[in-house]
Design a protein around this motif. Structure first.
Motif, PDB file in Angstrom:
ATOM      1  N   LYS A 253       0.320 -29.574   5.310  1.00 39.80           N
ATOM      2  CA  LYS A 253      -0.902 -28.791   5.504  1.00 39.80           C
ATOM      3  C   LYS A 253      -1.923 -29.448   6.426  1.00 39.80           C
ATOM      4  N   ASP A 254      -1.848 -30.769   6.587  1.00 37.51           N
ATOM      5  CA  ASP A 254      -2.787 -31.466   7.465  1.00 37.51           C
ATOM      6  C   ASP A 254      -2.130 -31.952   8.756  1.00 37.51           C
ATOM      7  N   LYS A 255      -0.907 -31.474   9.025  1.00 34.92           N
ATOM      8  CA  LYS A 255      -0.155 -31.950  10.186  1.00 34.92           C
ATOM      9  C   LYS A 255      -0.045 -30.854  11.238  1.00 34.92           C
ATOM     10  N   ASN A 256      -0.437 -31.183  12.458  1.00 34.70           N
ATOM     11  CA  ASN A 256      -0.298 -30.240  13.558  1.00 34.70           C
ATOM     12  C   ASN A 256       1.168 -30.116  13.968  1.00 34.70           C
ATOM     13  N   PRO A 257       1.702 -28.903  14.073  1.00 36.09           N
ATOM     14  CA  PRO A 257       3.048 -28.738  14.629  1.00 36.09           C
ATOM     15  C   PRO A 257       3.095 -29.216  16.078  1.00 36.09           C
ATOM     16  N   SER A 258       4.288 -29.510  16.545  1.00 37.64           N
ATOM     17  CA  SER A 258       4.472 -30.028  17.904  1.00 37.64           C
ATOM     18  C   SER A 258       4.673 -28.925  18.926  1.00 37.64           C
ATOM     19  N   PHE A 259       4.457 -27.672  18.506  1.00 38.86           N
ATOM     20  CA  PHE A 259       4.690 -26.552  19.419  1.00 38.86           C
ATOM     21  C   PHE A 259       3.732 -25.419  19.095  1.00 38.86           C
ATOM     22  N   GLY A 260       3.638 -24.481  20.019  1.00 40.03           N
ATOM     23  CA  GLY A 260       2.781 -23.321  19.827  1.00 40.03           C
ATOM     24  C   GLY A 260       3.501 -22.046  20.213  1.00 40.03           C
ATOM     25  N   LEU A 261       2.853 -20.909  19.921  1.00 48.61           N
ATOM     26  CA  LEU A 261       3.382 -19.588  20.255  1.00 48.61           C
ATOM     27  C   LEU A 261       2.323 -18.801  21.022  1.00 48.61           C
ATOM     28  N   ARG A 262       2.792 -17.988  21.943  1.00 43.29           N
ATOM     29  CA  ARG A 262       1.901 -17.094  22.694  1.00 43.29           C
ATOM     30  C   ARG A 262       2.542 -15.708  22.740  1.00 43.29           C
ATOM     31  N   LEU A 263       1.777 -14.688  22.403  1.00 45.47           N
ATOM     32  CA  LEU A 263       2.278 -13.313  22.393  1.00 45.47           C
ATOM     33  C   LEU A 263       1.631 -12.556  23.546  1.00 45.47           C
ATOM     34  N   LYS A 264       2.455 -11.939  24.390  1.00 49.30           N
ATOM     35  CA  LYS A 264       1.937 -11.227  25.553  1.00 49.30           C
ATOM     36  C   LYS A 264       2.812 -10.016  25.838  1.00 49.30           C
ATOM     37  N   CYS A 265       2.328  -9.142  26.696  1.00 50.98           N
ATOM     38  CA  CYS A 265       3.102  -7.974  27.105  1.00 50.98           C
ATOM     39  C   CYS A 265       3.767  -8.252  28.448  1.00 50.98           C
ATOM     40  N   GLU A 266       4.989  -7.779  28.598  1.00 50.89           N
ATOM     41  CA  GLU A 266       5.673  -7.932  29.877  1.00 50.89           C
ATOM     42  C   GLU A 266       4.947  -7.156  30.968  1.00 50.89           C
ATOM     43  N   ASP A 267       4.424  -5.986  30.608  1.00 54.90           N
ATOM     44  CA  ASP A 267       3.637  -5.166  31.522  1.00 54.90           C
ATOM     45  C   ASP A 267       2.187  -5.178  31.047  1.00 54.90           C
ATOM     46  N   GLU A 268       1.327  -5.917  31.733  1.00 55.97           N
ATOM     47  CA  GLU A 268      -0.062  -6.051  31.297  1.00 55.97           C
ATOM     48  C   GLU A 268      -0.791  -4.714  31.267  1.00 55.97           C
ATOM     49  N   GLY A 269      -0.358  -3.770  32.098  1.00 56.32           N
ATOM     50  CA  GLY A 269      -0.994  -2.466  32.128  1.00 56.32           C
ATOM     51  C   GLY A 269      -0.677  -1.605  30.921  1.00 56.32           C
ATOM     52  N   SER A 270       0.314  -2.021  30.130  1.00 57.77           N
ATOM     53  CA  SER A 270       0.708  -1.267  28.931  1.00 57.77           C
ATOM     54  C   SER A 270       0.399  -2.045  27.662  1.00 57.77           C
ATOM     55  N   CYS A 271      -0.602  -2.918  27.729  1.00 58.00           N
ATOM     56  CA  CYS A 271      -0.881  -3.831  26.621  1.00 58.00           C
ATOM     57  C   CYS A 271      -2.214  -3.514  25.964  1.00 58.00           C
ATOM     58  N   ASN A 272      -2.208  -3.401  24.636  1.00 58.50           N
ATOM     59  CA  ASN A 272      -3.428  -3.259  23.848  1.00 58.50           C
ATOM     60  C   ASN A 272      -3.579  -4.493  22.965  1.00 58.50           C
ATOM     61  N   GLY A 273      -4.766  -5.058  22.947  1.00 57.96           N
ATOM     62  CA  GLY A 273      -5.007  -6.225  22.109  1.00 57.96           C
ATOM     63  C   GLY A 273      -5.561  -7.381  22.904  1.00 57.96           C
ATOM     64  N   ASP A 274      -6.251  -8.272  22.204  1.00 58.36           N
ATOM     65  CA  ASP A 274      -6.846  -9.442  22.832  1.00 58.36           C
ATOM     66  C   ASP A 274      -5.810 -10.542  23.023  1.00 58.36           C
ATOM     67  N   GLU A 275      -6.247 -11.635  23.628  1.00 62.02           N
ATOM     68  CA  GLU A 275      -5.391 -12.809  23.772  1.00 62.02           C
ATOM     69  C   GLU A 275      -4.848 -13.215  22.406  1.00 62.02           C
ATOM     70  N   CYS A 276      -3.556 -13.524  22.343  1.00 63.11           N
ATOM     71  CA  CYS A 276      -2.911 -13.840  21.067  1.00 63.11           C
ATOM     72  C   CYS A 276      -2.079 -15.105  21.248  1.00 63.11           C
ATOM     73  N   GLU A 277      -2.604 -16.222  20.765  1.00 64.96           N
ATOM     74  CA  GLU A 277      -1.937 -17.507  20.961  1.00 64.96           C
ATOM     75  C   GLU A 277      -2.214 -18.424  19.779  1.00 64.96           C
ATOM     76  N   ILE A 278      -1.197 -19.193  19.405  1.00 66.51           N
ATOM     77  CA  ILE A 278      -1.349 -20.267  18.424  1.00 66.51           C
ATOM     78  C   ILE A 278      -1.091 -21.574  19.157  1.00 66.51           C
ATOM     79  N   ASN A 279      -2.137 -22.381  19.301  1.00 64.67           N
ATOM     80  CA  ASN A 279      -2.022 -23.670  19.978  1.00 64.67           C
ATOM     81  C   ASN A 279      -2.794 -24.699  19.161  1.00 64.67           C
ATOM     82  N   PRO A 280      -2.115 -25.376  18.220  1.00 60.06           N
ATOM     83  CA  PRO A 280      -2.836 -26.297  17.329  1.00 60.06           C
ATOM     84  C   PRO A 280      -3.508 -27.451  18.052  1.00 60.06           C
ATOM     85  N   LYS A 281      -2.983 -27.834  19.205  1.00 64.25           N
ATOM     86  CA  LYS A 281      -3.602 -28.925  19.958  1.00 64.25           C
ATOM     87  C   LYS A 281      -4.946 -28.497  20.537  1.00 64.25           C
TER      88      LYS A 281
END
Length: 318
Positions: A253-281
């Motif tokens: 619970k107190d340890k940062n993972p060594s990796f992150g995730l980013r969620l995006k749309c392949e076609d930005e013009g067809s995307c609804n939603g704000d920036e969506c990223e998990i970056n513990p660093k």
């Protein structure tokens, strides 16, 4: 909360029932709310958890059905043997969904939610869903993993209908991409696909199993993800922290993972939603960029790709 987030949350709550297993297998929880069905799953004699009476005999794992033979339990994606009177779950190749289940069960409710796969009847496997030809069928193809990390990453899909353990593997080598299985509304009870995301370098054999506090693998993985598509062609994607990663009993619970995730749309013009990223660093533990919504104490974010366009999950080292 914007419209796409409300839509995603509504679908996950009413039709997807995305789940995450807790540290104690006697008290699993949904990602968004408690599940009485899951609590009942582990109580009492296991025989009562099946819709059909158990008889002598068993069914062998099919070698020519185009399904993935798992390393445990004779290849089946379930805890018990594939025996007469039981529904027997299995893993499909990446991008494909299990095509068989009990057609008489049409809602997410216990014990019917256990009745996935083929039916074992006196040593013969029966395919009960006639709308699908065979054991597996292609998902919508609207979610992909782009692994930018230096090592492989294992996405482990939960078995539903079934015991909802994270047994179905999709391994993505470093620098590679792979399609995830995304269900449309034709899938069982209109449910979504739910994945546990293991740290880079963990094999599918190590990560796509019920884990322990020895390592942040399997149900102890730091991140989860979920996807489904509605009838309009909109694909809803979510990434989030795994709630049990922060339980009091968790050594991580107190340890940062060594990796992150980013969620995006392949076609930005067809995307609804704000920036969506998990970056513990960059933003720390149990936080997401921008949205930073929480359920069961765990942060998550989401986007929607409209018009049958694709959602991309990027995995990266931090």
């Amino acid at each position: 909360m914007n419209f796409s987030t409300l839509t995603l949350l509504s679908i996950f709550l009413t039709t997807a029932e995305l789940t995450t297993a807790s540290a104690d297998p006697k008290s699993p929880t949904k990602l968004f709310q408690k599940s009485p069905y899951h609590r009942e799953l582990f109580k009492g004699d296991s025989h009562q958890h099946h819709a059909h009476q158990r008889r002598d005999g068993s069914c062998s794992f099919p070698s020519d059905a185009g399904i993935v033979k798992l390393p445990s339990n004779n290849g089946w994606a379930m805890d018990n043997k594939c025996e007469d009177g039981k529904w027997c779950q299995y893993a499909c190749p990446p991008g494909q969904l299990m095509a068989q289940w009990n057609p008489e069960v049409t809602t997410y409710s216990y014990p019917g939610s256990q009745d996935g796969g083929v039916y074992c009847n006196e040593g013969e496997l029966e395919l009960k869903v006639k709308d699908h030809d065979g054991y597996c069928y292609d998902g919508t193809g609207t979610a992909k993993v782009n692994n930018k990390a230096s090592s492989n990453v294992a996405f482990c899909q939960t078995v539903l209908p079934g015991n909802e353990a994270m047994l179905i593997p999709t391994n993505i080598d470093g620098g590679s991409t792979e399609t995830l299985a995304v269900p449309g509304t034709d899938y069982w009870a209109k449910t979504a696909a739910h994945y546990y995301v293991n740290p880079p370098g963990v094999s599918a054999e190590e990560g796509c199993v019920w884990g322990s506090t020895s390592n942040p693998y399997g149900n102890w993985s730091p991140y989860v993800a979920g996807f489904n598509q509605d009838d309009s062609g909109s694909t809803f994607g979510k990434i989030g922290w795994n709630p049990i990663y922060f339980e009091d009993s968790s050594p991580f619970k107190d340890k940062n993972p060594s990796f992150g995730l980013r969620l995006k749309c392949e076609d930005e013009g067809s995307c609804n939603g704000d920036e969506c990223e998990i970056n513990p660093k960059k933003v720390g533990l149990n936080k997401c960029s921008a949205q930073n919504l929480k359920s069961d104490g765990a942060a998550w974010c989401s986007i929607t790709a409209t018009g049958n366009s694709k959602v991309i999950v990027e995995v990266f080292d931090v």
